[in-house]
Design a protein around this motif. Structure first.
Motif, PDB file in Angstrom:
ATOM      1  N   GLU A   1     -42.386 -66.895  24.220  1.00 13.52           N
ATOM      2  CA  GLU A   1     -42.991 -68.099  23.634  1.00 13.52           C
ATOM      3  C   GLU A   1     -42.901 -69.312  24.562  1.00 13.52           C
ATOM      4  OE1 GLU A   1     -40.534 -66.314  22.218  1.00 13.52           O
ATOM      5  OE2 GLU A   1     -40.797 -66.108  20.047  1.00 13.52           O
ATOM      6  N   TYR A   2     -41.909 -69.311  25.456  1.00 14.96           N
ATOM      7  CA  TYR A   2     -41.687 -70.484  26.308  1.00 14.96           C
ATOM      8  C   TYR A   2     -42.540 -70.347  27.575  1.00 14.96           C
ATOM      9  CZ  TYR A   2     -39.252 -74.484  28.368  1.00 14.96           C
ATOM     10  OH  TYR A   2     -38.959 -75.716  28.928  1.00 14.96           O
ATOM     11  N   TYR A   3     -43.751 -70.903  27.487  1.00 14.60           N
ATOM     12  CA  TYR A   3     -44.753 -70.774  28.544  1.00 14.60           C
ATOM     13  C   TYR A   3     -44.429 -71.664  29.758  1.00 14.60           C
ATOM     14  CZ  TYR A   3     -45.903 -75.221  26.555  1.00 14.60           C
ATOM     15  OH  TYR A   3     -45.763 -76.499  26.124  1.00 14.60           O
TER      16      TYR A   3
ATOM     17  N   PRO B   1     -39.914 -81.273  39.160  1.00 13.36           N
ATOM     18  CA  PRO B   1     -40.578 -80.187  38.427  1.00 13.36           C
ATOM     19  C   PRO B   1     -40.075 -80.059  36.990  1.00 13.36           C
ATOM     20  CG  PRO B   1     -38.811 -79.287  39.765  1.00 13.36           C
ATOM     21  CD  PRO B   1     -38.821 -80.783  40.010  1.00 13.36           C
ATOM     22  N   GLY B   2     -40.622 -79.074  36.271  1.00 17.11           N
ATOM     23  CA  GLY B   2     -40.063 -78.639  34.996  1.00 17.11           C
ATOM     24  C   GLY B   2     -40.466 -79.449  33.788  1.00 17.11           C
ATOM     25  N   SER B   3     -41.290 -80.483  33.985  1.00 12.80           N
ATOM     26  CA  SER B   3     -41.606 -81.417  32.904  1.00 12.80           C
ATOM     27  C   SER B   3     -40.340 -82.057  32.333  1.00 12.80           C
ATOM     28  CB  SER B   3     -42.424 -80.769  31.782  1.00 12.80           C
ATOM     29  OG  SER B   3     -43.104 -81.772  31.040  1.00 12.80           O
TER      30      SER B   3
ATOM     31  N   GLY C   1     -40.631 -85.212  30.479  1.00 17.71           N
ATOM     32  CA  GLY C   1     -40.889 -85.171  29.032  1.00 17.71           C
ATOM     33  C   GLY C   1     -39.685 -85.506  28.171  1.00 17.71           C
ATOM     34  N   ASN C   2     -38.482 -85.395  28.731  1.00 16.56           N
ATOM     35  CA  ASN C   2     -37.283 -85.745  27.969  1.00 16.56           C
ATOM     36  C   ASN C   2     -37.170 -87.246  27.708  1.00 16.56           C
ATOM     37  OD1 ASN C   2     -34.618 -83.386  28.944  1.00 16.56           O
ATOM     38  ND2 ASN C   2     -36.071 -83.345  27.284  1.00 16.56           N
ATOM     39  N   PHE C   3     -37.852 -88.042  28.552  1.00 17.64           N
ATOM     40  CA  PHE C   3     -37.677 -89.496  28.479  1.00 17.64           C
ATOM     41  C   PHE C   3     -38.729 -90.129  27.582  1.00 17.64           C
ATOM     42  CE2 PHE C   3     -35.819 -88.000  32.380  1.00 17.64           C
ATOM     43  CZ  PHE C   3     -34.681 -88.759  32.544  1.00 17.64           C
TER      44      PHE C   3
ATOM     45  N   ALA D   1     -42.615 -72.280  20.940  1.00 17.58           N
ATOM     46  CA  ALA D   1     -42.005 -72.400  22.278  1.00 17.58           C
ATOM     47  C   ALA D   1     -40.623 -73.057  22.190  1.00 17.58           C
ATOM     48  CB  ALA D   1     -42.913 -73.205  23.208  1.00 17.58           C
ATOM     49  N   TYR D   2     -40.412 -73.834  21.112  1.00 16.76           N
ATOM     50  CA  TYR D   2     -39.136 -74.517  20.915  1.00 16.76           C
ATOM     51  C   TYR D   2     -38.379 -73.995  19.696  1.00 16.76           C
ATOM     52  CZ  TYR D   2     -40.633 -77.430  24.697  1.00 16.76           C
ATOM     53  OH  TYR D   2     -41.022 -77.853  25.941  1.00 16.76           O
ATOM     54  N   ASP D   3     -38.874 -72.903  19.121  1.00 14.20           N
ATOM     55  CA  ASP D   3     -38.171 -72.239  18.011  1.00 14.20           C
ATOM     56  C   ASP D   3     -38.556 -70.771  18.062  1.00 14.20           C
ATOM     57  OD1 ASP D   3     -36.688 -71.681  15.808  1.00 14.20           O
ATOM     58  OD2 ASP D   3     -37.972 -72.745  14.369  1.00 14.20           O
TER      59      ASP D   3
ATOM     60  N   THR E   1     -31.576 -84.251  18.876  1.00 13.09           N
ATOM     61  CA  THR E   1     -30.950 -83.820  20.134  1.00 13.09           C
ATOM     62  C   THR E   1     -31.906 -83.841  21.333  1.00 13.09           C
ATOM     63  OG1 THR E   1     -31.328 -81.501  19.534  1.00 13.09           O
ATOM     64  CG2 THR E   1     -29.154 -82.411  19.040  1.00 13.09           C
ATOM     65  N   GLU E   2     -33.219 -83.810  21.093  1.00 11.77           N
ATOM     66  CA  GLU E   2     -34.125 -83.817  22.247  1.00 11.77           C
ATOM     67  C   GLU E   2     -35.551 -84.200  21.864  1.00 11.77           C
ATOM     68  OE1 GLU E   2     -34.747 -79.992  24.358  1.00 11.77           O
ATOM     69  OE2 GLU E   2     -34.669 -81.138  26.219  1.00 11.77           O
ATOM     70  N   TYR E   3     -36.184 -84.956  22.752  1.00  5.77           N
ATOM     71  CA  TYR E   3     -37.636 -85.127  22.742  1.00  5.77           C
ATOM     72  C   TYR E   3     -38.199 -84.340  23.916  1.00  5.77           C
ATOM     73  CZ  TYR E   3     -37.345 -89.340  19.731  1.00  5.77           C
ATOM     74  OH  TYR E   3     -37.139 -90.231  18.721  1.00  5.77           O
ATOM     75  N   SER E   4     -39.336 -83.728  23.720  1.00 12.87           N
ATOM     76  CA  SER E   4     -40.050 -83.105  24.832  1.00 12.87           C
ATOM     77  C   SER E   4     -41.507 -83.564  24.743  1.00 12.87           C
ATOM     78  CB  SER E   4     -39.923 -81.584  24.757  1.00 12.87           C
ATOM     79  OG  SER E   4     -40.461 -80.987  25.910  1.00 12.87           O
ATOM     80  N   HIS E   5     -41.796 -84.639  25.510  1.00  9.75           N
ATOM     81  CA  HIS E   5     -43.129 -85.242  25.437  1.00  9.75           C
ATOM     82  C   HIS E   5     -44.168 -84.390  26.149  1.00  9.75           C
ATOM     83  CE1 HIS E   5     -40.627 -88.711  24.391  1.00  9.75           C
ATOM     84  NE2 HIS E   5     -41.707 -89.225  23.837  1.00  9.75           N
TER      85      HIS E   5
HETATM   86  C1  AVJ Z   1     -35.878 -78.845  30.578  1.00 10.75           C
HETATM   87  C2  AVJ Z   1     -36.587 -80.717  29.301  1.00 10.75           C
HETATM   88  C3  AVJ Z   1     -38.197 -79.374  30.424  1.00 10.75           C
HETATM   89  O1  AVJ Z   1     -38.461 -79.869  27.226  1.00 10.75           O
HETATM   90  O2  AVJ Z   1     -39.163 -77.854  27.602  1.00 10.75           O
HETATM   91  C4  AVJ Z   1     -36.502 -76.150  26.399  1.00 10.75           C
HETATM   92  C5  AVJ Z   1     -35.842 -78.317  27.667  1.00 10.75           C
HETATM   93  N1  AVJ Z   1     -35.357 -77.616  25.315  1.00 10.75           N
HETATM   94  N2  AVJ Z   1     -36.292 -75.690  25.154  1.00 10.75           N
HETATM   95  C6  AVJ Z   1     -38.320 -78.731  27.694  1.00 10.75           C
HETATM   96  C7  AVJ Z   1     -35.921 -77.378  26.504  1.00 10.75           C
HETATM   97  C8  AVJ Z   1     -35.595 -76.574  24.504  1.00 10.75           C
HETATM   98  C9  AVJ Z   1     -37.055 -78.421  28.516  1.00 10.75           C
HETATM   99  N3  AVJ Z   1     -36.910 -79.344  29.680  1.00 10.75           N
END
Ligand code: AVJ
Length: 326
Positions: free
Chosen positions: A60-62, A166-168, A171-173, A211-213, A285-289
């Protein structure tokens, strides 16, 4: 991992002595806020880093495999546009496949400068790259890359700096902080320099939320590990069976929002202090923009960059962008 031997190139650390993270302070403060929040930077202890590596392999995590595939296809074009004798400045210590692909694909890069707050992680990643690329001068910098920092001087003068992010991770910010970070990268790119950045793109909820669950529950474990880390390091008693992982697409703010949800009314003790959770109460715990191309281009412009070139996969899931100082 390669063993250090008689032919191991020595990498010289530039230590700018960033203030150490105060995990205890940040946890107590973040859990006292309303709504409660913890920084995603604390996901990455040894167990969290291992779980993240597993996330990158999930069906799922593309994100990771798509970025690598774009990189693979775009590398000749990237190398032609960057030109010979560049210095690569990576924000974060990448010892992964993307960094290796970049360094191997560029035209005779002069130096590689990973910038990273964790000294141990920085040095092991830098040493591994130095062993693999004996012709590239590896100059690790221990610094907090959200603030401008001085770069070390390579033995040979680079033609230009190429900042790599890299890695996006951008998107965390939250957006204003993302633009501030782009401004730091603009500074570090210096005259004639450029930024090569991975940016994840807006897409359907049906693609984003799994992708996140994921079905195997690895992302849930990754999120819950933050509570396990607090238990281990801060003398706390979170019951991991009484919190659940949640990942929600927020289309208005263009981001995946990751939370831990208290499944019951409960009290938790951390370093002798009680924290009471209502049933259903959350910890962010996290944003992923995720951005569309126009939106990211305007952020880049605000930081002084022009978008020179965008590479995409066929499904337009992810982008690698070359931004130049305009
Ligand atoms: C590492 C921030 C790019 O946002 O996709 C992946 C972290 N968190 N699954 C993302 C993350 C949950 C990831 N980054």
């Amino acid at each position: 991992m390669a063993q250090a031997g008689p032919h191991t190139p020595q990498v010289k650390l530039l230590d700018l002595h960033p203030p150490a993270d105060d995990f205890a302070r940040d946890v107590l403060d973040g859990l006292s806020e309303s709504p409660r929040a913890l920084s995603p930077k604390y996901f990455y202890d040894a167990r969290g880093s291992h779980l993240f590596d597993r996330i990158t392999e999930l069906p799922e995590y593309y994100v990771t495999r798509t970025e690598l595939a774009i990189m693979e296809a775009a590398m000749p074009d990237i190398a032609a546009r960057v030109g010979p004798d560049a210095s690569v400045i990576e924000f974060g210590a990448g010892s992964g496949q993307k960094t290796r692909r970049l360094l191997a694909g560029l035209d005779a890069p002069i130096s590689y400068v990973p910038v990273e707050i964790s000294r141990d992680h920085l040095m092991s990643a830098a040493q591994a790259i130095a062993e693999e690329f004996p012709d590239i001068e590896v100059l690790p910098v221990c610094a907090d890359f959200t603030q401008p920092f001085n770069l070390p001087q390579p033995a040979r003068m680079p033609v230009r700096n190429l900042v790599y992010f890299p890695g996006s991770t951008i998107g965390n910010f939250p957006k204003p902080e993302a633009i501030d970070l782009l401004r730091v990268m603009y500074t570090e790119a210096a005259q004639g320099g450029a930024l090569l950045i991975g940016v994840d793109l807006r897409k359907d909820r049906a693609r984003l939320e799994p992708a996140y669950d994921d079905a195997a529950g690895v992302t849930a474990e990754f999120n819950l590990n933050l509570l396990a880390r607090i238990n281990r390091e801060l003398d706390a008693d979170f019951d991991l069976d009484r919190f659940r992982h949640e990942a929600t697409w927020n289309p208005d703010d263009g981001r995946i929002e990751i939370r831990l949800v208290s499944m019951v009314k409960q009290s938790v003790e951390i370093a002798g202090r009680p924290f009471r959770f209502a049933s259903g109460e959350t910890i962010l715990t996290e944003y992923s923009h995720k951005y569309d191309l126009g939106e990211f281009a305007s952020m880049a412009r605000e930081a002084g960059f022009a978008v020179e070139k965008v590479w995409l996969d066929d499904d337009r899931l992810f982008s690698i962008q070359l931004l130049t100082r305009s």
